[in-house]
Scaffold this motif. Structure first.
Motif, PDB file in Angstrom:
ATOM      1  N   LEU A 166       0.868  -1.025  -0.031  1.00 13.27           N
ATOM      2  CA  LEU A 166      -0.080  -0.056   0.018  1.00 13.27           C
ATOM      3  C   LEU A 166       0.838   1.169  -0.049  1.00 13.27           C
ATOM      4  O   LEU A 166       1.907   1.275   0.582  1.00 13.27           O
ATOM      5  N   SER A 167       0.303   2.338  -0.420  1.00 14.37           N
ATOM      6  CA  SER A 167       0.929   3.569  -0.504  1.00 14.37           C
ATOM      7  C   SER A 167       0.066   4.255   0.701  1.00 14.37           C
ATOM      8  O   SER A 167      -0.903   4.740   0.710  1.00 14.37           O
ATOM      9  N   PHE A 168       0.806   4.799   1.795  1.00 15.86           N
ATOM     10  CA  PHE A 168       0.599   6.106   2.649  1.00 15.86           C
ATOM     11  C   PHE A 168       0.929   7.298   2.459  1.00 15.86           C
ATOM     12  O   PHE A 168       2.194   7.411   2.508  1.00 15.86           O
ATOM     13  N   THR A 169       0.209   8.197   2.045  1.00 12.06           N
ATOM     14  CA  THR A 169       0.506   9.284   1.480  1.00 12.06           C
ATOM     15  C   THR A 169       0.201  10.736   2.487  1.00 12.06           C
ATOM     16  O   THR A 169      -0.718  10.693   3.171  1.00 12.06           O
ATOM     17  N   SER A 204      -9.668  -5.204   0.622  1.00  9.68           N
ATOM     18  CA  SER A 204      -9.896  -4.240  -0.016  1.00  9.68           C
ATOM     19  C   SER A 204      -9.528  -2.954   1.135  1.00  9.68           C
ATOM     20  O   SER A 204      -9.357  -3.166   2.314  1.00  9.68           O
ATOM     21  N   LEU A 205      -9.488  -1.664   0.641  1.00  9.92           N
ATOM     22  CA  LEU A 205      -9.051  -0.555   1.325  1.00  9.92           C
ATOM     23  C   LEU A 205     -10.202  -0.199   2.414  1.00  9.92           C
ATOM     24  O   LEU A 205     -10.020   0.080   3.574  1.00  9.92           O
ATOM     25  N   ASP A 206     -11.591  -0.537   2.063  1.00 10.41           N
ATOM     26  CA  ASP A 206     -12.666  -0.086   2.940  1.00 10.41           C
ATOM     27  C   ASP A 206     -12.581  -1.199   4.243  1.00 10.41           C
ATOM     28  O   ASP A 206     -12.803  -0.729   5.307  1.00 10.41           O
ATOM     29  N   GLN A 207     -12.154  -2.405   3.689  1.00  6.95           N
ATOM     30  CA  GLN A 207     -12.082  -3.365   4.926  1.00  6.95           C
ATOM     31  C   GLN A 207     -11.235  -2.867   5.907  1.00  6.95           C
ATOM     32  O   GLN A 207     -11.026  -3.073   7.028  1.00  6.95           O
ATOM     33  N   ILE A 208      -9.823  -2.415   5.320  1.00  7.43           N
ATOM     34  CA  ILE A 208      -8.740  -2.022   6.182  1.00  7.43           C
ATOM     35  C   ILE A 208      -9.249  -0.728   7.153  1.00  7.43           C
ATOM     36  O   ILE A 208      -8.879  -0.835   8.265  1.00  7.43           O
ATOM     37  N   LEU A 209      -9.701   0.264   6.435  1.00  7.40           N
ATOM     38  CA  LEU A 209     -10.185   1.215   7.232  1.00  7.40           C
ATOM     39  C   LEU A 209     -11.131   0.899   8.730  1.00  7.40           C
ATOM     40  O   LEU A 209     -10.966   1.887   9.472  1.00  7.40           O
ATOM     41  N   SER A 210     -11.858  -0.135   8.528  1.00  7.87           N
ATOM     42  CA  SER A 210     -12.621  -0.479   9.517  1.00  7.87           C
ATOM     43  C   SER A 210     -11.889  -1.295  10.418  1.00  7.87           C
ATOM     44  O   SER A 210     -12.372  -1.668  11.745  1.00  7.87           O
ATOM     45  N   LEU A 212      -9.201   1.959  17.994  1.00  2.00           N
ATOM     46  CA  LEU A 212      -9.826   2.852  17.357  1.00  2.00           C
ATOM     47  C   LEU A 212      -9.707   2.320  15.816  1.00  2.00           C
ATOM     48  O   LEU A 212      -9.038   1.396  15.634  1.00  2.00           O
ATOM     49  N   SER A 213     -10.610   2.774  14.843  1.00  2.00           N
ATOM     50  CA  SER A 213     -10.617   2.131  13.702  1.00  2.00           C
ATOM     51  C   SER A 213      -9.210   2.657  12.933  1.00  2.00           C
ATOM     52  O   SER A 213      -8.835   3.921  13.329  1.00  2.00           O
ATOM     53  N   VAL A 214      -8.948   1.943  11.851  1.00  2.00           N
ATOM     54  CA  VAL A 214      -7.818   2.759  11.263  1.00  2.00           C
ATOM     55  C   VAL A 214      -8.215   3.811  10.634  1.00  2.00           C
ATOM     56  O   VAL A 214      -7.228   4.814  10.678  1.00  2.00           O
ATOM     57  N   GLU A 215      -9.375   4.168  10.040  1.00  3.80           N
ATOM     58  CA  GLU A 215      -9.781   5.639   9.671  1.00  3.80           C
ATOM     59  C   GLU A 215      -9.779   6.305  10.753  1.00  3.80           C
ATOM     60  O   GLU A 215      -9.344   7.510  10.366  1.00  3.80           O
ATOM     61  N   GLN A 216     -10.239   6.121  12.136  1.00  5.44           N
ATOM     62  CA  GLN A 216     -10.189   7.193  12.922  1.00  5.44           C
ATOM     63  C   GLN A 216      -8.613   7.510  13.423  1.00  5.44           C
ATOM     64  O   GLN A 216      -8.315   8.740  13.705  1.00  5.44           O
ATOM     65  N   GLU A 230      -3.621   9.773   3.938  1.00  4.89           N
ATOM     66  CA  GLU A 230      -4.639   8.743   3.348  1.00  4.89           C
ATOM     67  C   GLU A 230      -3.783   7.712   2.821  1.00  4.89           C
ATOM     68  O   GLU A 230      -2.617   7.625   2.602  1.00  4.89           O
ATOM     69  N   ILE A 231      -4.642   6.682   2.610  1.00  5.20           N
ATOM     70  CA  ILE A 231      -4.028   5.382   2.216  1.00  5.20           C
ATOM     71  C   ILE A 231      -4.584   5.611   0.663  1.00  5.20           C
ATOM     72  O   ILE A 231      -5.677   5.537   0.256  1.00  5.20           O
TER      73      ILE A 231
END
Length: 278
Positions: free
Chosen positions: A77-80, A110-116, A122-126, A140-141
């Motif tokens: 993944l790219s973390f930018t 998927s990316l959505d899965q990672i964020l959850s 905390l969630s990855v998104e948070q 962002e990823i």
């Protein structure tokens, strides 16, 4: 009546959240010393910063990867972020590694899965939003991909802004890691669009033939040989842009297909992934 906030409280909140000293002090003053409320205030600040910078471009960052224990599946993944300064920030790098670790451990598709997924409560998104609030840049990823095969070989280019995964087949007892790295460096350098001509999208082929015809006509070539000239240019396009047909960057006298054959007649590449930033 205002609550007296001590340096010890500020430091404790800073240790807990990673936010700056002044932000922690302001949050504690606003919450009258209530730690949970102060943490919420800091999170809301992160959300506000994230929303305000949502249209910014993230052209810096890192590409990170992980392999499973058998080296038969790779995760990349790219973390930018916005600036090179933040791309070298310890918290930014730690979060990028934590995210790719959990992606591998939970076999994310998927990316959505990672964020959850949950990281430290905390969630990855948070977690990303919180870091945005702390650092003040959009983070962002940007891309996430998974590659499976007999053996996966990874390569990260200098600067960590470009990464490659290569899937090799029929490796037998060969030193596939060394061979795979050479191929991955080729992909990083030459950016092929497909493995061979069969993998090139039909629309790209049609466009290249059309360009070839137009060039031939502009050069004054007779119409009856324009199609033949265009087909010749298409073959040159395949040679330059498909991995197995490219000249090996370490030895221009052989193609990548020839290079693989020099080790074993059936050693081949199944697929590859290339992720870059900027």
């Amino acid at each position: 009546m205002s609550t007296n906030i001590t340096a010890k409280q500020v430091n404790e909140l800073r240790q807990k959240t990673g936010s700056g000293m002044m932000d922690c002090k302001k949050a504690l003053v606003e919450s009258n010393g209530d730690f949970d409320k102060a943490i919420d205030i800091l999170r809301k600040k992160g959300q506000k910063v994230s929303a305000s910078r949502s249209d910014r471009k993230t052209s810096e960052g890192v590409v990170v990867y992980r392999l499973n224990d058998e080296n038969s599946k790779g995760f990349i993944l790219s973390f930018t972020c916005e600036t090179d300064f933040v791309a070298k920030n310890e918290d930014f790098l730690n979060l990028s590694n934590a995210i790719i670790d959990i992606s591998r451990d939970k076999d994310a598709t998927s990316l959505d899965q990672i964020l959850s997924f949950e990281l430290n409560g905390l969630s990855v998104e948070q977690s990303i939003v919180d870091l945005v609030g702390k650092i003040g840049e959009k983070i962002e990823i940007s891309d996430y991909k998974v590659l499976s095969g007999e053996k996966i070989v990874p390569y990260i280019h200098a600067g960590n802004k470009l990464g490659v995964l290569v899937s090799l087949k029929n490796v037998h007892n060969l030193d596939y890691t060394s061979i795979g790295k050479d191929v991955a460096m080729q992909i990083a350098s030459m950016n092929p669009i497909a493995l061979d001509s069969d993998g090139v999208d039909k629309s790209i082929i049609e466009k290249e033939i059309e360009i070839g015809k137009e060039q031939a006509l502009k050069e004054g070539k007779p119409e009856q040989i324009v199609e033949k000239i265009a087909q010749g240019k298409l073959q040159k396009f395949f040679k330059d842009n498909t991995l197995l047909n490219q000249q090996f960057v370490k030895d221009n006298s052989v193609t990548i297909k020839n290079y693989l054959s020099s080790f074993s007649s059936d050693l081949t590449i199944e697929s590859f992934i290339r992720i870059s930033i900027g």
